[in-house]
Design a protein around this motif. Structure first.
Motif, PDB file in Angstrom:
ATOM      1  N   ILE A  48      -6.739  -3.918   5.201  1.00 27.64           N
ATOM      2  CA  ILE A  48      -7.804  -4.912   5.110  1.00 27.64           C
ATOM      3  C   ILE A  48      -8.505  -5.071   6.461  1.00 27.64           C
ATOM      4  O   ILE A  48      -9.738  -5.057   6.550  1.00 27.64           O
ATOM      5  N   ARG A  49      -7.711  -5.200   7.528  1.00 25.58           N
ATOM      6  CA  ARG A  49      -8.298  -5.349   8.865  1.00 25.58           C
ATOM      7  C   ARG A  49      -9.111  -4.126   9.246  1.00 25.58           C
ATOM      8  O   ARG A  49     -10.234  -4.244   9.758  1.00 25.58           O
ATOM      9  N   ALA A  50      -8.560  -2.946   9.007  1.00 26.79           N
ATOM     10  CA  ALA A  50      -9.235  -1.712   9.406  1.00 26.79           C
ATOM     11  C   ALA A  50     -10.558  -1.530   8.669  1.00 26.79           C
ATOM     12  O   ALA A  50     -11.512  -0.967   9.222  1.00 26.79           O
ATOM     13  N   ALA A  51     -10.624  -1.995   7.436  1.00 26.54           N
ATOM     14  CA  ALA A  51     -11.833  -1.821   6.624  1.00 26.54           C
ATOM     15  C   ALA A  51     -12.845  -2.945   6.822  1.00 26.54           C
ATOM     16  O   ALA A  51     -13.962  -2.867   6.297  1.00 26.54           O
ATOM     17  N   GLY A  52     -12.464  -3.999   7.543  1.00 28.80           N
ATOM     18  CA  GLY A  52     -13.338  -5.157   7.667  1.00 28.80           C
ATOM     19  C   GLY A  52     -13.481  -5.917   6.357  1.00 28.80           C
ATOM     20  O   GLY A  52     -14.483  -6.594   6.122  1.00 28.80           O
ATOM     21  N   ALA A  53     -12.468  -5.799   5.511  1.00 32.72           N
ATOM     22  CA  ALA A  53     -12.472  -6.483   4.212  1.00 32.72           C
ATOM     23  C   ALA A  53     -11.851  -7.868   4.359  1.00 32.72           C
ATOM     24  O   ALA A  53     -11.411  -8.271   5.436  1.00 32.72           O
ATOM     25  N   ARG A  92      15.252  -0.910  -4.310  1.00 38.91           N
ATOM     26  CA  ARG A  92      16.460  -0.161  -4.658  1.00 38.91           C
ATOM     27  C   ARG A  92      16.134   0.937  -5.663  1.00 38.91           C
ATOM     28  O   ARG A  92      15.130   0.874  -6.365  1.00 38.91           O
ATOM     29  N   ASP A  93      17.015   1.909  -5.740  1.00 40.14           N
ATOM     30  CA  ASP A  93      16.829   3.011  -6.677  1.00 40.14           C
ATOM     31  C   ASP A  93      16.753   2.476  -8.108  1.00 40.14           C
ATOM     32  O   ASP A  93      17.640   1.722  -8.545  1.00 40.14           O
ATOM     33  N   GLY A  94      15.694   2.836  -8.816  1.00 41.98           N
ATOM     34  CA  GLY A  94      15.534   2.391 -10.191  1.00 41.98           C
ATOM     35  C   GLY A  94      14.729   1.122 -10.367  1.00 41.98           C
ATOM     36  O   GLY A  94      14.469   0.719 -11.513  1.00 41.98           O
ATOM     37  N   ASP A  95      14.304   0.476  -9.278  1.00 38.32           N
ATOM     38  CA  ASP A  95      13.484  -0.730  -9.409  1.00 38.32           C
ATOM     39  C   ASP A  95      12.151  -0.410 -10.081  1.00 38.32           C
ATOM     40  O   ASP A  95      11.552   0.645  -9.857  1.00 38.32           O
ATOM     41  N   LEU A  96      11.674  -1.361 -10.875  1.00 36.75           N
ATOM     42  CA  LEU A  96      10.338  -1.289 -11.452  1.00 36.75           C
ATOM     43  C   LEU A  96       9.466  -2.253 -10.653  1.00 36.75           C
ATOM     44  O   LEU A  96       9.677  -3.465 -10.671  1.00 36.75           O
ATOM     45  N   LEU A  97       8.493  -1.705  -9.944  1.00 35.19           N
ATOM     46  CA  LEU A  97       7.648  -2.486  -9.044  1.00 35.19           C
ATOM     47  C   LEU A  97       6.221  -2.563  -9.593  1.00 35.19           C
ATOM     48  O   LEU A  97       5.604  -1.531  -9.872  1.00 35.19           O
ATOM     49  N   SER A  98       5.698  -3.771  -9.718  1.00 33.53           N
ATOM     50  CA  SER A  98       4.290  -3.982 -10.057  1.00 33.53           C
ATOM     51  C   SER A  98       3.576  -4.550  -8.833  1.00 33.53           C
ATOM     52  O   SER A  98       4.059  -5.502  -8.208  1.00 33.53           O
ATOM     53  N   VAL A  99       2.440  -3.948  -8.504  1.00 32.57           N
ATOM     54  CA  VAL A  99       1.654  -4.367  -7.336  1.00 32.57           C
ATOM     55  C   VAL A  99       0.262  -4.742  -7.807  1.00 32.57           C
ATOM     56  O   VAL A  99      -0.407  -3.966  -8.490  1.00 32.57           O
ATOM     57  N   ASP A 100      -0.175  -5.946  -7.441  1.00 35.13           N
ATOM     58  CA  ASP A 100      -1.501  -6.446  -7.789  1.00 35.13           C
ATOM     59  C   ASP A 100      -2.234  -6.723  -6.479  1.00 35.13           C
ATOM     60  O   ASP A 100      -1.683  -7.355  -5.563  1.00 35.13           O
ATOM     61  N   PHE A 101      -3.498  -6.246  -6.381  1.00 34.48           N
ATOM     62  CA  PHE A 101      -4.224  -6.342  -5.120  1.00 34.48           C
ATOM     63  C   PHE A 101      -5.691  -6.606  -5.399  1.00 34.48           C
ATOM     64  O   PHE A 101      -6.297  -5.943  -6.235  1.00 34.48           O
ATOM     65  N   ALA A 102      -6.252  -7.582  -4.700  1.00 39.23           N
ATOM     66  CA  ALA A 102      -7.682  -7.875  -4.794  1.00 39.23           C
ATOM     67  C   ALA A 102      -8.219  -8.103  -3.396  1.00 39.23           C
ATOM     68  O   ALA A 102      -7.559  -8.704  -2.547  1.00 39.23           O
ATOM     69  N   ALA A 103      -9.429  -7.620  -3.155  1.00 38.59           N
ATOM     70  CA  ALA A 103     -10.050  -7.780  -1.850  1.00 38.59           C
ATOM     71  C   ALA A 103     -11.554  -7.845  -2.009  1.00 38.59           C
ATOM     72  O   ALA A 103     -12.117  -7.376  -3.010  1.00 38.59           O
ATOM     73  N   SER A 104     -12.187  -8.428  -1.000  1.00 47.78           N
ATOM     74  CA  SER A 104     -13.632  -8.539  -0.962  1.00 47.78           C
ATOM     75  C   SER A 104     -14.177  -7.625   0.126  1.00 47.78           C
ATOM     76  O   SER A 104     -13.687  -7.638   1.260  1.00 47.78           O
ATOM     77  N   VAL A 105     -15.170  -6.820  -0.226  1.00 54.74           N
ATOM     78  CA  VAL A 105     -15.851  -5.940   0.727  1.00 54.74           C
ATOM     79  C   VAL A 105     -17.347  -6.247   0.643  1.00 54.74           C
ATOM     80  O   VAL A 105     -17.942  -6.157  -0.445  1.00 54.74           O
ATOM     81  N   ASN A 106     -17.921  -6.643   1.754  1.00 55.75           N
ATOM     82  CA  ASN A 106     -19.347  -6.993   1.803  1.00 55.75           C
ATOM     83  C   ASN A 106     -19.692  -8.081   0.783  1.00 55.75           C
ATOM     84  O   ASN A 106     -20.777  -8.087   0.199  1.00 55.75           O
ATOM     85  N   GLY A 107     -18.737  -8.975   0.563  1.00 59.56           N
ATOM     86  CA  GLY A 107     -18.987 -10.121  -0.299  1.00 59.56           C
ATOM     87  C   GLY A 107     -18.741  -9.905  -1.770  1.00 59.56           C
ATOM     88  O   GLY A 107     -18.896 -10.832  -2.571  1.00 59.56           O
ATOM     89  N   TRP A 108     -18.326  -8.682  -2.144  1.00 61.83           N
ATOM     90  CA  TRP A 108     -18.035  -8.391  -3.552  1.00 61.83           C
ATOM     91  C   TRP A 108     -16.561  -8.084  -3.734  1.00 61.83           C
ATOM     92  O   TRP A 108     -15.956  -7.413  -2.909  1.00 61.83           O
ATOM     93  N   VAL A 109     -16.005  -8.544  -4.842  1.00 55.39           N
ATOM     94  CA  VAL A 109     -14.563  -8.456  -5.088  1.00 55.39           C
ATOM     95  C   VAL A 109     -14.241  -7.353  -6.090  1.00 55.39           C
ATOM     96  O   VAL A 109     -15.010  -7.096  -7.027  1.00 55.39           O
ATOM     97  N   ALA A 110     -13.092  -6.711  -5.894  1.00 53.51           N
ATOM     98  CA  ALA A 110     -12.477  -5.854  -6.911  1.00 53.51           C
ATOM     99  C   ALA A 110     -11.013  -6.228  -7.014  1.00 53.51           C
ATOM    100  O   ALA A 110     -10.397  -6.656  -6.029  1.00 53.51           O
TER     101      ALA A 110
END
Length: 254
Positions: A48-53, A92-110
């Motif tokens: 986020i920092r590197a992208a200026g987001a 740990r081995d076998g974990d089920l991981l869900s990752v949710d991520f939202a960010a704003s770039v130039n004022g628009w969100v995804a």
């Protein structure tokens, strides 16, 4: 209020979609046995920092949250499925991981999410992820001009029920634009042909999530993380899309 974007505004949303997609890919690649959830959060923060987001999560404090979220990722492990607050936990081995991520770039969100298996997969987890991904694909395919919100919901539900999973409608898809969450709400179950009509310029996040053997959730002691009521595992998939005359445009395609 539901806001429609102009074609130029949808073009302006593309950088946010690319950034979120690329960050989720990097996080999935980094998720390995022994990696701490806080390390994944730092990786996303560094990007986020590197992208200026700007993070959509760190100061996020809706009515259902116990406090401002304070992190830039949702990391939900095993029986956690949504809003997982990153904490000092090594995968740990076998974990089920869900990752949710939202960010704003130039004022628009995804906004986007994915689920992965860390290390050795279990068949039931792989099936759950596959069904959730197929439900997302079905929801996206139904998101066409002239259809209704209920067509998206019904398409998602058909995949889930066909695989034997029940559906919770407390949390689902939503409008996306200058902010992360807006109208319309898109439940993961509904009746085809009902609801708000899909028009060019509508930008939404479609996000099916399912649990292996229940549709009931409970809130963890951290005030954020949502877990299955019976301890079964969950999976979560999400894309931000734009409705266009030519069909759905997936802004967060990976």
């Amino acid at each position: 209020m539901i806001e429609l974007k102009t074609p130029d505004e949808i073009e302006q949303m593309r950088p946010a979609g690319r950034f979120v997609a690329e960050t989720l890919t990097a996080l999935a690649d980094a998720a390995d046995v022994g990696v701490n959830l806080l390390e994944l959060d730092r990786l996303a923060h560094d990007r986020i920092r590197a992208a200026g987001a700007e993070s959509c999560y760190i100061d996020y404090h809706p009515s259902f949250g116990a406090m401002p979220f304070g992190k830039v990722l949702c990391t939900s492990v095993n029986d956690a499925v949504l809003h997982g607050l990153p904490h000092d936990y090594r995968l740990r081995d076998g974990d089920l991981l869900s990752v949710d991520f939202a960010a704003s770039v130039n004022g628009w969100v995804a906004d986007s999410a994915l689920s992965v298996i860390v290390g050795t997969p279990r068949d039931e987890d792989a099936r759950l992820i596959d069904v959730t991904m197929r439900a997302l694909d079905a929801g996206v395919a139904a998101a066409r001009t002239g259809s209704k919100i209920g067509d998206i919901s019904a398409a998602i539900a058909q995949v889930a029920r066909g695989a034997g999973y029940s559906i919770n409608t407390d949390f689902g898809g939503h409008g996306v634009g200058r902010t992360m969450h807006g109208d319309p709400h898109i439940p993961n179950d509904g009746r085809a042909g009902r609801g708000y009509p899909l028009r060019p310029g509508l930008v939404v996040a479609i996000e099916p999530w399912f649990l292996q053997s229940t549709d009931k959730i409970v809130t963890d002691a951290d005030g954020w993380t949502l877990r299955s009521a019976d301890g079964s595992r969950g999976a979560h998939m999400e894309h931000t899309i734009a409705i266009t005359e030519d069909g759905p445009l997936v802004l967060t395609a990976r």
